[in-house]
Design a protein around this motif. Structure first.
Motif, PDB file in Angstrom:
ATOM      1  N   LEU A   1       0.831  -1.207   0.000  1.00 28.57           N
ATOM      2  CA  LEU A   1       0.000   0.000   0.000  1.00 28.57           C
ATOM      3  C   LEU A   1       0.865   1.256   0.000  1.00 28.57           C
ATOM      4  O   LEU A   1       0.551   2.232  -0.676  1.00 28.57           O
ATOM      5  CB  LEU A   1      -0.948   0.005   1.193  1.00 28.57           C
ATOM      6  N   GLY A   2       1.958   1.233   0.755  1.00 31.28           N
ATOM      7  CA  GLY A   2       2.877   2.370   0.780  1.00 31.28           C
ATOM      8  C   GLY A   2       3.438   2.681  -0.600  1.00 31.28           C
ATOM      9  O   GLY A   2       3.571   3.844  -0.981  1.00 31.28           O
ATOM     10  N   GLU A   3       3.753   1.642  -1.361  1.00 31.30           N
ATOM     11  CA  GLU A   3       4.243   1.845  -2.727  1.00 31.30           C
ATOM     12  C   GLU A   3       3.153   2.472  -3.593  1.00 31.30           C
ATOM     13  O   GLU A   3       3.417   3.389  -4.367  1.00 31.30           O
ATOM     14  CB  GLU A   3       4.670   0.511  -3.336  1.00 31.30           C
ATOM     15  N   ILE A   4       1.933   1.979  -3.452  1.00 33.48           N
ATOM     16  CA  ILE A   4       0.819   2.499  -4.251  1.00 33.48           C
ATOM     17  C   ILE A   4       0.519   3.943  -3.874  1.00 33.48           C
ATOM     18  O   ILE A   4       0.301   4.793  -4.744  1.00 33.48           O
ATOM     19  CB  ILE A   4      -0.428   1.611  -4.061  1.00 33.48           C
ATOM     20  N   TYR A   5       0.516   4.240  -2.573  1.00 39.45           N
ATOM     21  CA  TYR A   5       0.189   5.589  -2.092  1.00 39.45           C
ATOM     22  C   TYR A   5       1.372   6.540  -2.135  1.00 39.45           C
ATOM     23  O   TYR A   5       1.231   7.724  -1.864  1.00 39.45           O
ATOM     24  CB  TYR A   5      -0.327   5.528  -0.652  1.00 39.45           C
ATOM     25  N   LYS A   6       2.567   6.000  -2.417  1.00 38.55           N
ATOM     26  CA  LYS A   6       3.804   6.793  -2.415  1.00 38.55           C
ATOM     27  C   LYS A   6       4.047   7.416  -1.037  1.00 38.55           C
ATOM     28  O   LYS A   6       4.301   8.611  -0.894  1.00 38.55           O
ATOM     29  CB  LYS A   6       3.792   7.851  -3.520  1.00 38.55           C
ATOM     30  N   ARG A   7       3.979   6.550  -0.030  1.00 40.10           N
ATOM     31  CA  ARG A   7       4.211   6.939   1.367  1.00 40.10           C
ATOM     32  C   ARG A   7       5.219   5.978   1.976  1.00 40.10           C
ATOM     33  O   ARG A   7       5.208   4.781   1.688  1.00 40.10           O
ATOM     34  CB  ARG A   7       2.913   6.847   2.187  1.00 40.10           C
ATOM     35  N   PRO A   8       6.086   6.467   2.853  1.00 42.62           N
ATOM     36  CA  PRO A   8       7.023   5.571   3.533  1.00 42.62           C
ATOM     37  C   PRO A   8       6.273   4.664   4.516  1.00 42.62           C
ATOM     38  O   PRO A   8       5.242   5.047   5.077  1.00 42.62           O
ATOM     39  CB  PRO A   8       7.966   6.520   4.266  1.00 42.62           C
ATOM     40  N   LEU A   9       6.791   3.481   4.723  1.00 46.77           N
ATOM     41  CA  LEU A   9       6.157   2.515   5.608  1.00 46.77           C
ATOM     42  C   LEU A   9       5.932   3.089   7.010  1.00 46.77           C
ATOM     43  O   LEU A   9       4.895   2.846   7.632  1.00 46.77           O
ATOM     44  CB  LEU A   9       7.019   1.246   5.691  1.00 46.77           C
ATOM     45  N   ALA A  10       6.854   3.881   7.501  1.00 46.27           N
ATOM     46  CA  ALA A  10       6.763   4.434   8.856  1.00 46.27           C
ATOM     47  C   ALA A  10       5.511   5.280   9.078  1.00 46.27           C
ATOM     48  O   ALA A  10       5.001   5.345  10.196  1.00 46.27           O
ATOM     49  CB  ALA A  10       8.007   5.267   9.169  1.00 46.27           C
ATOM     50  N   VAL A  11       5.001   5.912   8.043  1.00 42.13           N
ATOM     51  CA  VAL A  11       3.804   6.760   8.170  1.00 42.13           C
ATOM     52  C   VAL A  11       2.624   5.960   8.714  1.00 42.13           C
ATOM     53  O   VAL A  11       1.822   6.463   9.490  1.00 42.13           O
ATOM     54  CB  VAL A  11       3.451   7.410   6.808  1.00 42.13           C
ATOM     55  N   PHE A  12       2.536   4.700   8.341  1.00 42.83           N
ATOM     56  CA  PHE A  12       1.403   3.880   8.747  1.00 42.83           C
ATOM     57  C   PHE A  12       1.447   3.479  10.221  1.00 42.83           C
ATOM     58  O   PHE A  12       0.479   2.948  10.748  1.00 42.83           O
ATOM     59  CB  PHE A  12       1.305   2.636   7.867  1.00 42.83           C
ATOM     60  N   PHE A  13       2.557   3.733  10.884  1.00 43.06           N
ATOM     61  CA  PHE A  13       2.697   3.371  12.293  1.00 43.06           C
ATOM     62  C   PHE A  13       2.597   4.586  13.225  1.00 43.06           C
ATOM     63  O   PHE A  13       2.850   4.471  14.421  1.00 43.06           O
ATOM     64  CB  PHE A  13       4.012   2.623  12.514  1.00 43.06           C
ATOM     65  N   LEU A  14       2.214   5.745  12.693  1.00 40.29           N
ATOM     66  CA  LEU A  14       1.983   6.922  13.524  1.00 40.29           C
ATOM     67  C   LEU A  14       0.726   6.715  14.372  1.00 40.29           C
ATOM     68  O   LEU A  14      -0.108   5.871  14.063  1.00 40.29           O
ATOM     69  CB  LEU A  14       1.828   8.167  12.648  1.00 40.29           C
ATOM     70  N   GLN A  15       0.571   7.512  15.416  1.00 39.48           N
ATOM     71  CA  GLN A  15      -0.603   7.402  16.281  1.00 39.48           C
ATOM     72  C   GLN A  15      -1.860   7.971  15.636  1.00 39.48           C
ATOM     73  O   GLN A  15      -2.964   7.541  15.935  1.00 39.48           O
ATOM     74  CB  GLN A  15      -0.342   8.107  17.620  1.00 39.48           C
ATOM     75  N   GLU A  16      -1.674   8.963  14.775  1.00 38.86           N
ATOM     76  CA  GLU A  16      -2.814   9.585  14.093  1.00 38.86           C
ATOM     77  C   GLU A  16      -2.340  10.161  12.761  1.00 38.86           C
ATOM     78  O   GLU A  16      -1.141  10.373  12.572  1.00 38.86           O
ATOM     79  CB  GLU A  16      -3.430  10.684  14.949  1.00 38.86           C
ATOM     80  N   PRO A  17      -3.255  10.387  11.843  1.00 41.43           N
ATOM     81  CA  PRO A  17      -2.852  10.967  10.551  1.00 41.43           C
ATOM     82  C   PRO A  17      -2.202  12.335  10.756  1.00 41.43           C
ATOM     83  O   PRO A  17      -2.682  13.147  11.545  1.00 41.43           O
ATOM     84  CB  PRO A  17      -4.176  11.107   9.794  1.00 41.43           C
ATOM     85  N   PRO A  18      -1.090  12.582  10.085  1.00 45.97           N
ATOM     86  CA  PRO A  18      -0.426  13.877  10.223  1.00 45.97           C
ATOM     87  C   PRO A  18      -1.251  15.001   9.606  1.00 45.97           C
ATOM     88  O   PRO A  18      -2.012  14.773   8.667  1.00 45.97           O
ATOM     89  CB  PRO A  18       0.896  13.703   9.486  1.00 45.97           C
ATOM     90  N   LYS A  19      -1.103  16.159  10.148  1.00 48.18           N
ATOM     91  CA  LYS A  19      -1.767  17.342   9.604  1.00 48.18           C
ATOM     92  C   LYS A  19      -0.787  18.027   8.655  1.00 48.18           C
ATOM     93  O   LYS A  19       0.383  18.156   8.948  1.00 48.18           O
ATOM     94  CB  LYS A  19      -2.161  18.280  10.730  1.00 48.18           C
ATOM     95  N   ASP A  20      -1.262  18.446   7.505  1.00 45.74           N
ATOM     96  CA  ASP A  20      -0.434  19.149   6.518  1.00 45.74           C
ATOM     97  C   ASP A  20       0.815  18.359   6.149  1.00 45.74           C
ATOM     98  O   ASP A  20       1.905  18.888   6.098  1.00 45.74           O
ATOM     99  CB  ASP A  20      -0.043  20.537   7.026  1.00 45.74           C
ATOM    100  N   PHE A  21       0.670  17.076   5.886  1.00 41.98           N
ATOM    101  CA  PHE A  21       1.797  16.223   5.518  1.00 41.98           C
ATOM    102  C   PHE A  21       2.235  16.549   4.102  1.00 41.98           C
ATOM    103  O   PHE A  21       1.436  16.576   3.180  1.00 41.98           O
ATOM    104  CB  PHE A  21       1.385  14.753   5.605  1.00 41.98           C
ATOM    105  N   ASP A  22       3.512  16.823   3.931  1.00 44.19           N
ATOM    106  CA  ASP A  22       4.095  17.076   2.621  1.00 44.19           C
ATOM    107  C   ASP A  22       5.360  16.231   2.530  1.00 44.19           C
ATOM    108  O   ASP A  22       6.372  16.547   3.164  1.00 44.19           O
ATOM    109  CB  ASP A  22       4.409  18.559   2.465  1.00 44.19           C
ATOM    110  N   ALA A  23       5.310  15.152   1.772  1.00 42.53           N
ATOM    111  CA  ALA A  23       6.427  14.216   1.703  1.00 42.53           C
ATOM    112  C   ALA A  23       7.728  14.903   1.289  1.00 42.53           C
ATOM    113  O   ALA A  23       8.793  14.572   1.797  1.00 42.53           O
ATOM    114  CB  ALA A  23       6.097  13.082   0.739  1.00 42.53           C
ATOM    115  N   GLN A  24       7.679  15.856   0.388  1.00 38.06           N
ATOM    116  CA  GLN A  24       8.892  16.536  -0.047  1.00 38.06           C
ATOM    117  C   GLN A  24       9.523  17.328   1.097  1.00 38.06           C
ATOM    118  O   GLN A  24      10.728  17.311   1.276  1.00 38.06           O
ATOM    119  CB  GLN A  24       8.596  17.467  -1.222  1.00 38.06           C
TER     120      GLN A  24
END
Length: 93
Positions: A57-80
């Motif tokens: 899923l991380g590959e499909i969403y273009k997100r690092p694996l670690a993001v999925f282990f946060l306590q809550e969704p980040p606010k204003d997340f900008d991967a760059q």
């Protein structure tokens, strides 16, 4: 046959990553080769994906694996900005 290790991720993060990627449930499930029902179950917490499935899923969403282990969704997340600059640095020099 190997055992799959369950990923202890928050269901809200799975839904957040898909929505932020702008992808529909059906498109993600087709790319991940799973049923839309299973993906929905992961997102609502009734089923739990394996680490390998979250990695996919991380590959499909273009997100690092670690993001999925946060306590809550980040606010204003900008991967760059999150992964290319040091904290507190707002412009490239």
């Amino acid at each position: 046959m190997g055992r799959s290790i369950p990923a202890l991720v928050k269901p809200a993060l799975l839904a957040w990553a898909r929505e932020r990627s702008g992808l529909h449930l059906e498109k993600v499930s087709a790319r991940a080769k799973i049923s839309p029902t299973l993906l929905r179950a992961w997102e609502d917490g009734t089923e739990q994906p394996s680490i390998a499935q979250v990695r996919k899923l991380g590959e499909i969403y273009k997100r690092p694996l670690a993001v999925f282990f946060l306590q809550e969704p980040p606010k204003d997340f900008d991967a760059q900005r999150e992964f290319r600059r040091l904290p507190g640095v707002t412009t490239a020099e």
